[in-house]
Structures are given as C-alpha cells and as structure tokens.
Scaffold this active site. Structure first.
Site, PDB file in Angstrom:
ATOM      1  N   TYR A 126      59.895  66.602  17.364  1.00  0.00           N
ATOM      2  CA  TYR A 126      60.814  65.885  18.253  1.00  0.00           C
ATOM      3  C   TYR A 126      60.192  65.604  19.616  1.00  0.00           C
ATOM      4  O   TYR A 126      60.817  64.942  20.455  1.00  0.00           O
ATOM      5  CB  TYR A 126      62.100  66.694  18.447  1.00  0.00           C
ATOM      6  CG  TYR A 126      63.046  66.574  17.287  1.00  0.00           C
ATOM      7  CD1 TYR A 126      62.703  67.100  16.050  1.00  0.00           C
ATOM      8  CD2 TYR A 126      64.269  65.941  17.406  1.00  0.00           C
ATOM      9  CE1 TYR A 126      63.546  66.999  14.974  1.00  0.00           C
ATOM     10  CE2 TYR A 126      65.115  65.838  16.321  1.00  0.00           C
ATOM     11  CZ  TYR A 126      64.754  66.373  15.119  1.00  0.00           C
ATOM     12  OH  TYR A 126      65.594  66.263  14.058  1.00  0.00           O
TER      13      TYR A 126
ATOM     14  N   LYS B 257      58.752  77.182   8.190  1.00  0.00           N
ATOM     15  CA  LYS B 257      58.024  76.714   7.010  1.00  0.00           C
ATOM     16  C   LYS B 257      56.563  77.131   7.215  1.00  0.00           C
ATOM     17  O   LYS B 257      55.626  76.327   7.106  1.00  0.00           O
ATOM     18  CB  LYS B 257      58.214  75.196   6.914  1.00  0.00           C
ATOM     19  CG  LYS B 257      57.779  74.558   5.638  1.00  0.00           C
ATOM     20  CD  LYS B 257      58.678  74.827   4.462  1.00  0.00           C
ATOM     21  CE  LYS B 257      58.006  74.274   3.214  1.00  0.00           C
ATOM     22  NZ  LYS B 257      58.467  74.878   1.976  1.00  0.00           N
TER      23      LYS B 257
ATOM     24  N   ASP C 223      63.142  76.093   3.098  1.00  0.00           N
ATOM     25  CA  ASP C 223      63.735  75.529   1.871  1.00  0.00           C
ATOM     26  C   ASP C 223      64.591  76.573   1.165  1.00  0.00           C
ATOM     27  O   ASP C 223      65.696  76.276   0.688  1.00  0.00           O
ATOM     28  CB  ASP C 223      62.666  74.930   0.937  1.00  0.00           C
ATOM     29  CG  ASP C 223      61.375  75.729   0.903  1.00  0.00           C
ATOM     30  OD1 ASP C 223      61.206  76.647   1.721  1.00  0.00           O
ATOM     31  OD2 ASP C 223      60.520  75.433   0.045  1.00  0.00           O
TER      32      ASP C 223
ATOM     33  N   ASP D 136      67.964  71.153  12.962  1.00  0.00           N
ATOM     34  CA  ASP D 136      68.756  69.929  12.828  1.00  0.00           C
ATOM     35  C   ASP D 136      69.275  69.807  11.395  1.00  0.00           C
ATOM     36  O   ASP D 136      70.462  69.592  11.153  1.00  0.00           O
ATOM     37  CB  ASP D 136      67.864  68.729  13.195  1.00  0.00           C
ATOM     38  CG  ASP D 136      68.687  67.539  13.657  1.00  0.00           C
ATOM     39  OD1 ASP D 136      69.914  67.675  13.776  1.00  0.00           O
ATOM     40  OD2 ASP D 136      68.100  66.466  13.890  1.00  0.00           O
TER      41      ASP D 136
END
Ligand code: NAP
Length: 420
Positions: free
Chosen positions: A159, A229, A283, A307
C-alpha cells in the site's frame, strides 16, 4: 490555524493531547469534531452518523461542534484538488475525526486518498472490530462465535504505492537494477512487466504489534495472532512475524507469553491473565476464521492481509453495512467504516449507516465517552432487534420492515434517547 475553505465552529473547543504516546486526551464538553462525508454513499451515511452521534452526546450531557472537512469529489468542487492541506491539517489540529468512504479509481487515475490520508496523518493502526449483533442475519451458522478485533498496519506494505507501470522507462530501469546490480537472474518474464515495492519495517511492525498487545492487556483478551505470509515472503512478512514476537518477548515481561514457550515450558497452560501471542499463515487464517472462529481474539497484520481478513470477517457477522473501523496514530483517531463508496447506491438514501455509526462509537470510546459509545451500540442493537432495518439486512430477514438510511438513523437516535 487558519483554513482556506473550512469554517471552524465558534461554539466548540478543540480536543487537546496531554500525552500522545499514552493516548491521553483532554476532551472539552463540546469538542470540535471534523466530519468528512466522503464520496458515493458517504453523502447518505455521513449525515446519518452525525444525527445518531449528536443524539448520544446530548443524551449523556455533552454536545459535539461538527466541522465539515472535504476530500475526493467534495474537495475537487471546492479546492480543485482531491486531498487539500486544509483537511489533513484540520485532523492534525483537532485530533479526533470521522470520515465516510472515498472512491479510488482502479488501474488508472489518482492513488487512494484513504491510504494517502492515513499515511500523512501517520495514523498507523487501522483497527477493525468484528463482533456479532443479535438479530443481524449472517451467512454462517454461528456468527456469535466471532468477537475479534483486527489491528492492520496502515502506513507501508504494497500500500506504500511505490509502483512502476509496465512498459515505462522507470519499470525497465528497476528491472535492470534488479537483474544487473542485484544479480537476480530471470527476475521477470520477457516483455512488459509492472513492478511494485513492499516495504515492511521493524519500526512500523513493532509499534503496530505494541498497540495490539496493549489493547489485549487492557481489554482482557486472551490471544494476539500475528497473521503473515512469511513462508513465501520471508524478508517482509516473515520479518513481520519475527519482529512481532520480539516485541512480545522483550517488552511485556510475564504479562505476555508466546505460543512456543507456552508449550515448551507450561504444557499449553497459560499463566493467569497472560496474553498469548501466536502466529498463523494468512491463507490458513482465512479458513480458520470460518472453522475455528472462537479461537481468535486480536489479530495483528501487515496492511494487505488486514484488508482482506477484515472484509471476510465483516461478511461473517452480517456484511459491510455493519463493520466499523478507526485509524489510530499517537494521540489521534480518524474513525471510518470498513466499506467503500458503493457508487451504485449513491444518493439513494438506501444503504446501511450502521458501520459508520459504530465507527463513531469507537471514536467516542477513544475520547473517553464510554457511556455514549455503549449507548450507541445498545441503540443499534435495539433498532435491529425490532426488525426495522435497511435493504441489506431486510433481504435476508423474514417479517422485517425495510427502512431508508435516514429512517434507520432516526430510529437509532430515538432508541438512544429512550435508553439514556
Ligand atoms: P464497497 O463500496 O464497500 O461496496 C461493496 C458492496 O458491499 C456493495 O455493493 C454492497 O453490497 C455492500 N455494502 C458496502 N457498504 C454498504 C452499506 N453501507 N450498506 C449496505 N451494504 C453495503 O466496495 P467496492 O464496490 O469494492 O468499492 C467502491 C469504491 O470504494 C472503490 O472506489 C474503492 O476503492 C472504495 N473503497 C473505499 C474505502 C474507504 O474509503 N476506506 C474502502 C473500501 C473501498 P450489495 O451490492 O451486495 O448490497
């Protein structure tokens, strides 16, 4: 401070900061609160929030001197630009503010004004509570199992907006640098390629994780989960996890324990009142939200994961019309709903204002107006329990009455006055 297009109300006083890091404010009886309605449905939900929040302030013996500020469409009309200095300076000066959504064009056009505003204010923690309100229809069997709050890092990650468009000279120079200077062979496929930069720093990670842990300690929460992640993006999201654990191990003594220590030294049995810090890969986390909902309490995440996760969590407790949020800096709060500007519903007096109303409750809580915040939450619950709801909930409920945005806000304000 003087402003170009903003009228500072004469009947209010600014909120002052006693200790920014400790979020200690001095709040007058009639604080000046900047309000930015925003684009699209912002024009519908903004005034609805103002009505309910004023009712809650009045019902608890206070008042709010609202001060309109502008960004997006409304700023283009007044200032000829998207994000005028007036707006950023007003939030910096008055410390507490509320905003509706702002539109961001996809692919081309200007960068996200929301992201720019959060970065310029250094409002580094985007906080999104997701809890179930009795009576709200949900797509899952047991929505009441969710009572979670996400702390999303707000100033970096992809971002940061450092992107290079495929086919441009800049993108070619970055590719050349990566392949030649950094020695990364075959870094990309041949032909045009878009490139982006993903900064994750120790400084930003640690201050975000501190906010999450401090929230957990203050609100008797049991766990803080670092969602990353890091198995794939080792030096960014993996580092986020490692720095997060470092904060947990080094800064809170026995009040915080990490999951590995818990099993190695205590056979999984946490010390009384200690917060357990663990981590999950993003995930997996998305499926655990559905399958083991009650195991999650406070999440701390890099920007993008947060988000995605908070929208998914919002869906589980009844959709984006319900999900509130707020951006916190040190001694600063800019409340805003999770949802966007939903342009197809703009100006129809149709959408659900609950998300921005509950965002206002978060703002009041930050100002120390806990009684007013609780009153708002109870009043929203009471309106929904009576089956008087906007289109999004109405389409999933039998025997409910469909209200417009303004009718729903009036109903909630009425409950505020009755419950006070
Ligand atoms: P969106 O505006 O959040 O809308 C997506 C869908 O969510 C709507 O079509 C509607 O679903 C439901 N929804 C959203 N707000 C609702 C409300 N108040 N009441 C009831 N239902 C509501 O997402 P988007 O269409 O992806 O984004 C539109 C624009 O908003 C984009 O320009 C995006 O960049 C921007 N955006 C801004 C922010 C922000 O300002 N912080 C956040 C996210 C997105 P149904 O059609 O199924 O009823």
């Amino acid at each position: 401070m003087s402003y170009d297009q903003i009228t500072v109300p004469a009947d209010g006083e600014p909120v002052r900061v006693r200790d920014a890091e400790a979020d200690e404010l001095i709040v007058p009886e009639t604080p000046i609160v900047p309000i930015l309605y925003g684009d699209g449905i912002g024009a519908d939900v903004g005034p609805a929030a103002r009505e309910v929040l004023t009712a809650a302030a009045n019902a608890t013996g206070r008042d709010v001197a609202w001060m309109r500020i502008y960004a997006g469409e409304s700023a283009r009309e007044r200032y000829g630009e998207n994000l005028p200095a007036d707006t950023v300076e007003a939030i910096e000066e008055f410390r507490v503010a509320i905003k509706g959504p702002l539109t961001t064009p996809v692919g081309t056009g200007y960068r996200s004004l929301n992201v720019a505003l959060r970065q310029r204010l250094d409002a580094y923690a985007n906080v999104r509570p997701t809890y179930y309100i009795e009576g709200v229809p949900s797509p899952v069997v047991a929505p009441e199992r969710m009572d979670m709050i996400t702390f999303r890092e707000n100033t970096e990650d992809v971002y940061a907006g450092i992107e290079f468009e495929a086919g441009t000279d800049e993108a070619e120079r970055v590719r050349e640098f990566i392949e030649t200077e950094m020695g990364v062979e075959d870094a990309t496929h041949d032909g045009p390629v878009g490139l982006a930069f993903k900064p994750i720093s120790e400084f930003a990670t640690k201050r975000l994780v501190r906010k999450a842990i401090e929230y957990a300690l203050e609100h008797d929460r049991e766990t803080v989960t670092l969602v990353h992640k890091g198995n794939i993006m080792k030096f960014t999201e993996g580092a986020f996890r490692d720095w997060g654990y470092e904060v947990a191990r080094e800064e809170y003594g026995e009040a915080v324990i990490t999951e590995d220590t818990l099993w190695e030294e205590r056979d999984g049995d946490p010390p009384e009142d200690a917060v357990v810090v663990n981590d999950r890969i993003a995930d997996n986390m998305l499926q655990q939200l559905l399958t083991r909902t009650e195991a999650y309490d406070v999440l701390a995440t890099p920007n993008l994961n947060g988000d995605y996760l908070s929208d998914a969590a919002g869906g589980q407790i009844g959709g984006l019309g319900i999900a509130p949020g707020a951006n916190f800096g040190d001694g600063l709060c800019l409340a805003e709903p999770v949802h966007g500007s939903a342009p197809k519903y703009a100006g129809q007096d149709k959408v659900n204002p609950t998300a921005i109303i509950l965002s206002g409750a978060l703002l009041f809580e930050y100002m120390g107006w806990t009684d007013a915040a609780e009153l708002i939450e109870s009043a929203v619950g009471a309106a929904i329990a009576k089956g008087r709801v906007t289109y999004d909930l109405h389409r999933q409920l039998e025997d409910a009455e469909k209200l417009s945005t303004s009718e729903f806000a009036a109903a909630v304000a009425e409950h505020v006055r009755r419950l006070a």
